[in-house]
Motif scaffolding. Structure first.
Motif, PDB file in Angstrom:
ATOM      1  N   ALA A  13      -3.531  -4.890  20.607  1.00 41.26           N
ATOM      2  CA  ALA A  13      -2.506  -4.394  20.146  1.00 41.26           C
ATOM      3  C   ALA A  13      -2.622  -3.207  19.988  1.00 41.26           C
ATOM      4  CB  ALA A  13      -3.614  -4.582  18.888  1.00 41.26           C
ATOM      5  N   THR A  77     -10.829  -5.086  23.985  1.00 37.26           N
ATOM      6  CA  THR A  77     -12.355  -5.169  23.405  1.00 37.26           C
ATOM      7  C   THR A  77     -11.111  -7.245  23.471  1.00 37.26           C
ATOM      8  OG1 THR A  77     -10.401  -6.079  21.084  1.00 37.26           O
ATOM      9  CG2 THR A  77     -11.893  -4.220  20.852  1.00 37.26           C
ATOM     10  N   LYS A  81      -7.791 -13.819  18.277  1.00 41.37           N
ATOM     11  CA  LYS A  81      -6.143 -13.386  17.751  1.00 41.37           C
ATOM     12  C   LYS A  81      -6.464 -13.548  15.796  1.00 41.37           C
ATOM     13  CE  LYS A  81      -3.349 -11.788  19.791  1.00 41.37           C
ATOM     14  NZ  LYS A  81      -3.580 -10.465  19.655  1.00 41.37           N
TER      15      LYS A  81
HETATM   16  N1  NAP Z   1     -10.933  -1.506  14.542  1.00 44.93           N
HETATM   17  C1  NAP Z   1     -10.688  -2.982  14.763  1.00 44.93           C
HETATM   18  O1  NAP Z   1     -10.870  -3.247  13.400  1.00 44.93           O
HETATM   19  C2  NAP Z   1      -9.914  -3.785  16.290  1.00 44.93           C
HETATM   20  C3  NAP Z   1      -9.531  -3.519  17.264  1.00 44.93           C
HETATM   21  C4  NAP Z   1      -9.748  -3.904  18.385  1.00 44.93           C
HETATM   22  C5  NAP Z   1      -9.299  -5.045  17.731  1.00 44.93           C
HETATM   23  N2  NAP Z   1      -8.923  -6.044  16.545  1.00 44.93           N
HETATM   24  C6  NAP Z   1      -8.553  -6.909  15.842  1.00 44.93           C
HETATM   25  O2  NAP Z   1      -8.878  -8.025  17.206  1.00 44.93           O
HETATM   26  C7  NAP Z   1      -7.905  -8.845  17.060  1.00 44.93           C
HETATM   27  C8  NAP Z   1      -7.386  -9.107  18.576  1.00 44.93           C
HETATM   28  O3  NAP Z   1      -6.337  -8.109  19.154  1.00 44.93           O
HETATM   29  P1  NAP Z   1      -6.089  -7.551  20.350  1.00 44.93           P
HETATM   30  O4  NAP Z   1      -5.283  -8.758  20.685  1.00 44.93           O
HETATM   31  O5  NAP Z   1      -5.310  -5.993  20.727  1.00 44.93           O
HETATM   32  O6  NAP Z   1      -7.333  -7.475  21.122  1.00 44.93           O
HETATM   33  P2  NAP Z   1      -7.802  -8.178  22.680  1.00 44.93           P
HETATM   34  O7  NAP Z   1      -7.041  -9.234  23.054  1.00 44.93           O
HETATM   35  O8  NAP Z   1      -8.891  -9.111  21.930  1.00 44.93           O
HETATM   36  O9  NAP Z   1      -8.235  -6.957  23.522  1.00 44.93           O
HETATM   37  C9  NAP Z   1      -7.353  -5.846  23.821  1.00 44.93           C
HETATM   38  C10 NAP Z   1      -6.913  -5.353  25.172  1.00 44.93           C
HETATM   39  O10 NAP Z   1      -8.410  -6.115  26.118  1.00 44.93           O
HETATM   40  C11 NAP Z   1      -8.031  -7.192  26.804  1.00 44.93           C
HETATM   41  N3  NAP Z   1      -9.422  -7.574  27.560  1.00 44.93           N
HETATM   42  C12 NAP Z   1      -9.928  -8.767  26.911  1.00 44.93           C
HETATM   43  N4  NAP Z   1     -11.142  -9.062  27.523  1.00 44.93           N
HETATM   44  C13 NAP Z   1     -10.913  -8.596  28.871  1.00 44.93           C
HETATM   45  C14 NAP Z   1     -11.286  -8.756  29.851  1.00 44.93           C
HETATM   46  N5  NAP Z   1     -12.437  -9.592  31.089  1.00 44.93           N
HETATM   47  N6  NAP Z   1     -11.230  -7.994  30.994  1.00 44.93           N
HETATM   48  C15 NAP Z   1      -9.956  -6.996  31.340  1.00 44.93           C
HETATM   49  N7  NAP Z   1      -9.123  -7.178  30.140  1.00 44.93           N
HETATM   50  C16 NAP Z   1      -9.816  -7.754  29.013  1.00 44.93           C
HETATM   51  C17 NAP Z   1      -6.868  -8.282  26.464  1.00 44.93           C
HETATM   52  O11 NAP Z   1      -5.802  -7.811  27.778  1.00 44.93           O
HETATM   53  P3  NAP Z   1      -4.685  -9.724  28.607  1.00 44.93           P
HETATM   54  O12 NAP Z   1      -5.393 -10.817  27.399  1.00 44.93           O
HETATM   55  O13 NAP Z   1      -3.731  -8.791  28.230  1.00 44.93           O
HETATM   56  O14 NAP Z   1      -5.806  -9.626  29.346  1.00 44.93           O
HETATM   57  C18 NAP Z   1      -6.390  -7.029  25.562  1.00 44.93           C
HETATM   58  O15 NAP Z   1      -4.992  -7.112  25.873  1.00 44.93           O
HETATM   59  C19 NAP Z   1      -6.615  -8.710  16.228  1.00 44.93           C
HETATM   60  O16 NAP Z   1      -6.666  -9.099  15.174  1.00 44.93           O
HETATM   61  C20 NAP Z   1      -7.343  -6.261  16.156  1.00 44.93           C
HETATM   62  O17 NAP Z   1      -6.020  -6.721  14.614  1.00 44.93           O
HETATM   63  C21 NAP Z   1      -9.518  -4.988  15.481  1.00 44.93           C
END
Ligand code: NAP
Length: 246
Positions: A13, A77, A81
């Motif tokens: 994100a 993180t 989703k």
């Molecule tokens: N402060 C906050 O409120 C906060 C902060 C972060 C996220 N969120 C929420 O969390 C939800 C998901 O968000 P998001 O899609 O940005 O986050 P996400 O997918 O959980 O994480 C961000 C990135 O981390 C990578 N990742 C996760 N595990 C990994 C691993 N083992 N090795 C390498 N890379 C890894 C993913 O990469 P790939 O999938 O591309 O491999 C992804 O692009 C959303 O609803 C968002 O709003 C909230």
């Protein structure tokens, strides 16, 4: 201005909203994902993609060394989703592992590659109970139990690794609850919200600005104080990316 950036989590994100800002700043960006399909999408966005898992320390170290980055940015993180409540219980330990073991691997790789600075995503709701608004110097909730305890141990590990790994200058961004494109919420709905564009902008500003340390990043609110980020990073919570540039 730093020239080479290694962005872990370029398809996430915050990572996605950082890309137009990094392009506009003329920086050369290598970005990670675990997915070949997302790697192609990153390439189309002007990023040199690396397909790597943060837990594969050797592959990660090779990838960071090949980039020779000035600055390494940690936007990883592992959350479901839309923060799907049914999936959150399983996500909490996975996310804590990204913060502890994942950060350790990334910081070690950054040092071995000769990076000078690391910028990492933390959270602004990890403070121990006490008078609010919390300044960055307030203690974290190290005695928390249950799910919050698991999260806190991950957060504390991430922050210590980021801030105490010389010769790296470490910057920790303690984000409030995200909203906006690519996040779980279109509108601010929590206690200390922050728009994802403003969150991305803070990380880009931290490439060149701000002394080592932690910074609260959220809209003006009663729970966490954000003067430090405004003063030292020149950060503004109202920052937005024009959709034609996103
Ligand atoms: N402060 C906050 O409120 C906060 C902060 C972060 C996220 N969120 C929420 O969390 C939800 C998901 O968000 P998001 O899609 O940005 O986050 P996400 O997918 O959980 O994480 C961000 C990135 O981390 C990578 N990742 C996760 N595990 C990994 C691993 N083992 N090795 C390498 N890379 C890894 C993913 O990469 P790939 O999938 O591309 O491999 C992804 O692009 C959303 O609803 C968002 O709003 C909230």
């Amino acid at each position: 201005m730093a020239q080479r950036i290694f962005l872990a989590g370029a398809a996430g994100a915050i990572g996605q909203r950082m890309l137009p800002l990094l392009r506009a700043a003329g920086l050369s960006v290598t970005g990670t994902t675990r997915s070949a399909a997302k790697a192609e999408s990153l390439r189309a966005q002007g990023v040199e993609p690396v397909v790597v898992d943060i837990f594969d320390a050797e592959a990660l170290s090779r990838a960071v060394k090949a980039t020779r980055p000035d600055v390494v940015i940690h936007q990883l993180t592992d959350l479901p989703k839309n923060l799907e409540p049914r999936l959150m219980a399983q996500a909490i330990p996975r996310n804590a592992r990204i913060r502890s073991e994942g950060t350790r691997n990334l910081v070690r790789a950054a040092i071995a590659a000769g990076a000078r600075r690391v910028v990492a995503q933390s959270i602004g709701w990890a403070y121990a109970p006490g008078p609010e608004p919390h300044a960055e110097s307030d203690p974290l909730d190290a005695d928390a139990e249950g799910d919050r305890g698991i999260t806190l141990r991950g957060v504390i590990a991430l922050e210590e690794l980021t801030l105490q790994s010389p010769p790296l200058a470490g910057i920790v961004l303690r984000y409030g609850q995200l909203y906006g494109p690519g996040t779980h919420s279109a509108q601010p709905s929590n206690l200390s919200p922050v728009h994802v564009d403003a969150a991305a902008h803070a990380a880009v500003l931290a490439i060149t600005r701000g002394g080592p340390g932690a910074y609260n990043i959220a809209q003006p609110n009663q729970h966490i104080a954000t003067e430090k980020a405004r003063r030292e990073l020149g950060w503004n919570a109202d920052f937005r990316i024009a959709e034609e540039n996103a």
